[in-house]
Scaffold this motif. Structure first.
Motif, PDB file in Angstrom:
ATOM      1  N   LEU A 123       0.841  -1.202   0.000  1.00  0.00           N
ATOM      2  CA  LEU A 123       0.000   0.000   0.000  1.00  0.00           C
ATOM      3  C   LEU A 123       0.875   1.250   0.000  1.00  0.00           C
ATOM      4  O   LEU A 123       0.569   2.239  -0.656  1.00  0.00           O
ATOM      5  N   LYS A 124       2.001   1.157   0.739  1.00  0.00           N
ATOM      6  CA  LYS A 124       2.903   2.316   0.824  1.00  0.00           C
ATOM      7  C   LYS A 124       3.424   2.692  -0.563  1.00  0.00           C
ATOM      8  O   LYS A 124       3.459   3.870  -0.926  1.00  0.00           O
ATOM      9  N   THR A 125       3.803   1.675  -1.351  1.00  0.00           N
ATOM     10  CA  THR A 125       4.313   1.956  -2.699  1.00  0.00           C
ATOM     11  C   THR A 125       3.232   2.593  -3.563  1.00  0.00           C
ATOM     12  O   THR A 125       3.482   3.561  -4.283  1.00  0.00           O
ATOM     13  N   ILE A 126       2.019   2.044  -3.495  1.00  0.00           N
ATOM     14  CA  ILE A 126       0.917   2.598  -4.287  1.00  0.00           C
ATOM     15  C   ILE A 126       0.702   4.060  -3.912  1.00  0.00           C
ATOM     16  O   ILE A 126       0.552   4.915  -4.776  1.00  0.00           O
ATOM     17  N   LEU A 127       0.720   4.346  -2.611  1.00  0.00           N
ATOM     18  CA  LEU A 127       0.518   5.728  -2.151  1.00  0.00           C
ATOM     19  C   LEU A 127       1.626   6.649  -2.642  1.00  0.00           C
ATOM     20  O   LEU A 127       1.361   7.774  -3.076  1.00  0.00           O
ATOM     21  N   ILE A 128       2.869   6.171  -2.579  1.00  0.00           N
ATOM     22  CA  ILE A 128       3.995   6.994  -3.039  1.00  0.00           C
ATOM     23  C   ILE A 128       3.826   7.340  -4.514  1.00  0.00           C
ATOM     24  O   ILE A 128       3.961   8.503  -4.915  1.00  0.00           O
ATOM     25  N   ALA A 130       1.056   7.283  -6.333  1.00  0.00           N
ATOM     26  CA  ALA A 130      -0.144   8.091  -6.581  1.00  0.00           C
ATOM     27  C   ALA A 130       0.069   9.540  -6.136  1.00  0.00           C
ATOM     28  O   ALA A 130      -0.231  10.480  -6.881  1.00  0.00           O
ATOM     29  N   ILE A 131       0.626   9.718  -4.923  1.00  0.00           N
ATOM     30  CA  ILE A 131       0.841  11.082  -4.415  1.00  0.00           C
ATOM     31  C   ILE A 131       1.860  11.813  -5.279  1.00  0.00           C
ATOM     32  O   ILE A 131       1.674  12.981  -5.638  1.00  0.00           O
TER      33      ILE A 131
ATOM     34  N   GLY B 120      -2.442   9.428 -11.227  1.00  0.00           N
ATOM     35  CA  GLY B 120      -2.276  10.459 -10.201  1.00  0.00           C
ATOM     36  C   GLY B 120      -2.090  11.831 -10.829  1.00  0.00           C
ATOM     37  O   GLY B 120      -2.668  12.819 -10.369  1.00  0.00           O
TER      38      GLY B 120
END
Lengths: 185, 137
Positions: A123-128, A130-131, B120
């Protein structure tokens, strides 16, 4: 003919980028990739809700074709024009990255820790990803251009706004890598 | 016919982004660490030649291949939008190691997670459109 299969040095790459800008100017267009993100918003229907996206997106069709070409170029480059995908970054950088936990530094084209398909299990990688994408998309439109539009086209036209934007790019990049990376990796 | 020319230019651009390693996250990191000349050499040499090309076109009134006047779009005068927008862009650029050209090249190279970055960045552009009137420009 070995040079075809090895990475291009800066003195081949830089002039090639200038040549691409020249070709676009000579066919009556301006080099700027981030405009495509706005076009994609419009195609997705954003023009129905937000005025900023109300424009004739067909006038930007040429730029979408350039993007399609950029995808094909990536395919051609990686499938036919290279034997070793590893990027030979300097040993000092490899060391820095190893300490941050990027063990693929110096051994691959992109860090496998972020860009291998398995990495999407985190999830951390996906968030990085995406953000980071949101920041790029928001920032580039706010600044009115990205690396191609400001750092290449704008500075070549001696535009002061582009110089301010490029200084901003570097402030943001330096803050991310020197202050935020140690917190997130 | 013109579409084929755009496609050709795009392919040339994609190959250049890949072969120059400007599409590599590692090269962007290395640049912001000031540990290699590579990226500075690329941007610097592109810029020197770009300035010569652009200024020559203006000075000698060079016409496009189709005989039309070549138009440049001067940027509106402002400080805050370029500085704030630039900083936000830079934060993202360093984090995902890709700007709006190379991120598409990387699809062709076969890195599927880059699709999240692209999604994104489309969302980010949409957010800008929504908040535009509330931001200092």
């Amino acid at each position: 003919m070995n040079w075809i299969y090895t990475p291009w040095p800066w003195y081949v790459s830089g002039p090639m980028i200038a040549f691409i800008m020249f070709l676009l100017l000579m066919v009556g267009k301006n080099f700027g990739m981030s405009a495509n993100l706005r076009t994609m918003c419009t195609i997705c229907g954003a023009d129905k809700k937000v005025d900023f996206f109300k424009f004739d997106w067909k006038s930007q069709k040429w730029n979408l074709i350039v993007v399609l070409g950029a995808v094909i170029g990536g395919y051609i480059g990686s499938h036919f024009l290279i034997t070793d995908m590893a990027v030979a970054i300097t040993p000092a950088t490899v060391n820095d990255l190893n300490e941050l936990g990027f063990n693929s530094a110096g051994a691959s084209y992109l860090p496998t820790e972020l860009f291998e398909t398995n990495s999407l299990l985190s999830l951390k990688t996906i968030l990085i990803l995406a953000i980071g994408g949101v920041l790029v998309g928001f920032g580039t439109r706010y600044a009115g251009g990205c690396t191609s539009g400001h750092a290449i086209s704008g500075l070549s036209d001696l535009q002061l706004p582009s110089l301010i934007a490029v200084i901003g790019f570097f402030i943001g990049g330096l803050v991310m890598i020197h202050f935020i990376f140690p917190l997130i990796f | 016919m013109r579409s084929l020319i755009y496609l050709f230019i795009g392919i040339l651009f994609g190959i250049t982004m890949f072969k120059s390693e400007a599409a590599s996250w590692f090269r962007i990191y290395e640049m912001f660490k000031f540990e290699s000349f590579h990226m500075y050499g690329i941007i610097g040499s592109a810029l020197v030649i770009g300035i010569i090309i652009t200024q020559s076109i203006k000075k000698f009134n060079i016409k496009s291949f189709y005989g039309e006047k070549i138009k440049f779009n001067p940027k509106a005068k402002s400080f805050s939008r370029y500085m704030f927008g630039g900083i936000i862009f830079g934060l993202g650029w360093a984090l995902v190691g890709a700007c709006p050209g190379p991120m598409f090249t990387l699809i062709g190279v076969g890195y599927l997670p880059i699709l999240i970055v692209i999604a994104g960045s489309i969302v980010g552009t949409l957010l800008y459109g929504l908040l535009k009137d509330k931001l200092p420009h």
